[in-house]
Design a protein around this motif. Structure first.
Motif, mmCIF file in Angstrom:
data_model
loop_
_atom_site.group_PDB
_atom_site.id
_atom_site.type_symbol
_atom_site.label_atom_id
_atom_site.label_comp_id
_atom_site.label_asym_id
_atom_site.label_seq_id
_atom_site.Cartn_x
_atom_site.Cartn_y
_atom_site.Cartn_z
ATOM 1 N N ILE A 32 -84.248 -44.411 34.671
ATOM 2 C CA ILE A 32 -84.547 -43.468 35.748
ATOM 3 C C ILE A 32 -83.264 -43.082 36.467
ATOM 4 N N SER A 33 -83.109 -41.767 36.636
ATOM 5 C CA SER A 33 -81.902 -41.283 37.310
ATOM 6 C C SER A 33 -82.243 -39.980 38.011
ATOM 7 N N LYS A 34 -81.333 -39.564 38.872
ATOM 8 C CA LYS A 34 -81.509 -38.251 39.488
ATOM 9 C C LYS A 34 -80.969 -37.196 38.530
ATOM 10 N N LEU A 35 -81.590 -36.036 38.497
ATOM 11 C CA LEU A 35 -81.146 -34.954 37.608
ATOM 12 C C LEU A 35 -79.706 -34.571 37.927
ATOM 13 N N ASP A 36 -79.408 -34.517 39.219
ATOM 14 C CA ASP A 36 -78.047 -34.201 39.654
ATOM 15 C C ASP A 36 -77.041 -35.143 39.019
ATOM 16 N N ASP A 37 -77.369 -36.442 39.118
ATOM 17 C CA ASP A 37 -76.436 -37.450 38.607
ATOM 18 C C ASP A 37 -76.249 -37.294 37.114
ATOM 19 N N ASN A 54 -74.194 -34.087 36.482
ATOM 20 C CA ASN A 54 -72.808 -34.284 36.910
ATOM 21 C C ASN A 54 -72.081 -35.227 35.956
ATOM 22 N N SER A 105 -74.369 -30.598 43.415
ATOM 23 C CA SER A 105 -75.815 -30.659 43.307
ATOM 24 C C SER A 105 -76.343 -29.304 42.877
#
Lengths: 160, 179
Positions: free
Chosen positions: B21-26, B29, B163
């Motif tokens: 699980i991760s943020k899409l931004d991360d 980037n 972002s």
């Protein structure tokens, strides 16, 4: 063959073409009448005793407003006889025009384009006299002593 | 599902689910900053340092930096050297041909501000930021390979904070409208 011999050879063939000499420069230089420079070059190139088959360099020079002349300087070399010689012609600064020597030495083509590009010297009979280093739409001739660079080039400020 | 069953069915060797699980931004980037492909062109002595940086001694490859020969495939432009006015038009064109997101590293004093030509170089653009936006300036004349690598790390730092929800360009536009 010595410098003096070359000088007398030219004077014998084309009288009145040699206006003076400069013994300080390396190689020693002859000052040539600008209207006869092409015939002098042709003569030196074809004569069996000189055979200057290589134009090492062609330079333009602005002497400034005081002298009110521009110069074209020809450095030439004879490969078979190992001879060096400089020719110089003085031109009117307001309208610097001289015959092209591209017919004699092909290498003069780009050299003359450079002199035209940076000093605005016109070479009559040059097959393709355009700027060689600067962009085609550049204004002025940068190596002239009174050159002032343009304010903007393609909407971008030129000065720092 | 029991572990034995999983293995017998040809499942994952760890026997666990493959979910991170991760943020899409991360994620975006991370992928962007890990494969910064520069468009490969050199303008002066800085290009020699750039080539040296790409050589095995400094190994730019380890940051995922691989020079490309087309601006269409590149993410970052390294302006390595003196930009003449004649070249400035071409640099701008190359920049426009790159696909977004795109970044620019200005390498060396010439590209930063005109360098030694700032006063008498009538033909030199006094800083490449007059024609294209620059993200990172690398000082030096020319900068050593370590400095260029430093520039890449700086750019990575910059990308890491980006972002998709707040594009920088949009922010700037909004600000202008408000004024």
């Amino acid at each position: 063959m010595q410098f003096e011999e070359i000088k007398s050879l030219i004077e014998k063939e084309l009288s009145g073409s040699v206006l003076g000499e400069d013994l300080i420069s390396t190689p020693k230089a002859l000052l040539i009448d600008s209207s006869q420079i092409k015939s002098v070059c042709e003569f030196l190139h074809t004569h069996e005793k000189t055979y200057f088959d290589s134009l090492s360099c062609l330079t333009g020079l602005d002497n400034g407003e005081e002298a009110n002349t521009m110069e074209v300087i020809y450095h030439m070399y004879s490969i078979p006889f190992d001879l060096h010689l400089t020719l110089r012609v003085a031109l009117d600064r307001s309208k610097p025009t001289v015959d092209s020597v591209t017919d004699i030495w092909k290498t003069a083509d780009w050299h003359e384009r450079e002199a035209y590009d940076l000093l605005g010297i016109q070479f009559k009979g040059h097959p393709d006299l355009r700027r060689i280093l600067l962009p085609d739409d550049w204004e002025g001739y940068p190596l002239r002593k009174d050159y002032v660079e343009q304010e903007k080039y393609h909407e971008v400020k030129v000065k720092y | 599902m029991k572990q034995e069953e999983n293995i017998s069915l040809g499942g994952l060797k760890t026997g666990e689910g493959g979910i991170i699980i991760s943020k899409l931004d991360d994620l975006l980037n991370w992928s962007r900053l890990s494969s910064l492909w520069p468009v490969g062109f050199g303008l002066a002595c800085c290009a020699i340092e750039f080539m040296s940086t790409a050589s095995s001694a400094y190994d730019l490859d380890r940051f995922g930096v691989i020079p490309r020969n087309s601006p269409r495939q590149a993410d970052v432009m390294i302006v390595s050297g003196t930009v003449t006015f004649k070249m400035a038009d071409r640099v701008k064109r190359l920049y426009e041909q790159m696909a977004d997101p795109k970044y620019v590293i200005s390498m060396g004093s010439c590209a930063n501000c005109g360098g030694p030509y700032w006063e008498h170089g009538y033909h030199v653009l006094k800083g490449v930021d007059r024609v294209i936006p620059v993200d990172v300036y690398v000082p030096g004349c020319p900068p050593r390979p370590e400095a260029l690598i430093g520039g890449f790390l700086k750019l990575q730092e910059k990308i890491r904070t980006e972002s998709i929800m707040r594009p920088k360009a949009l922010e700037k536009l909004m600000k202008k409208d408000a004024v």
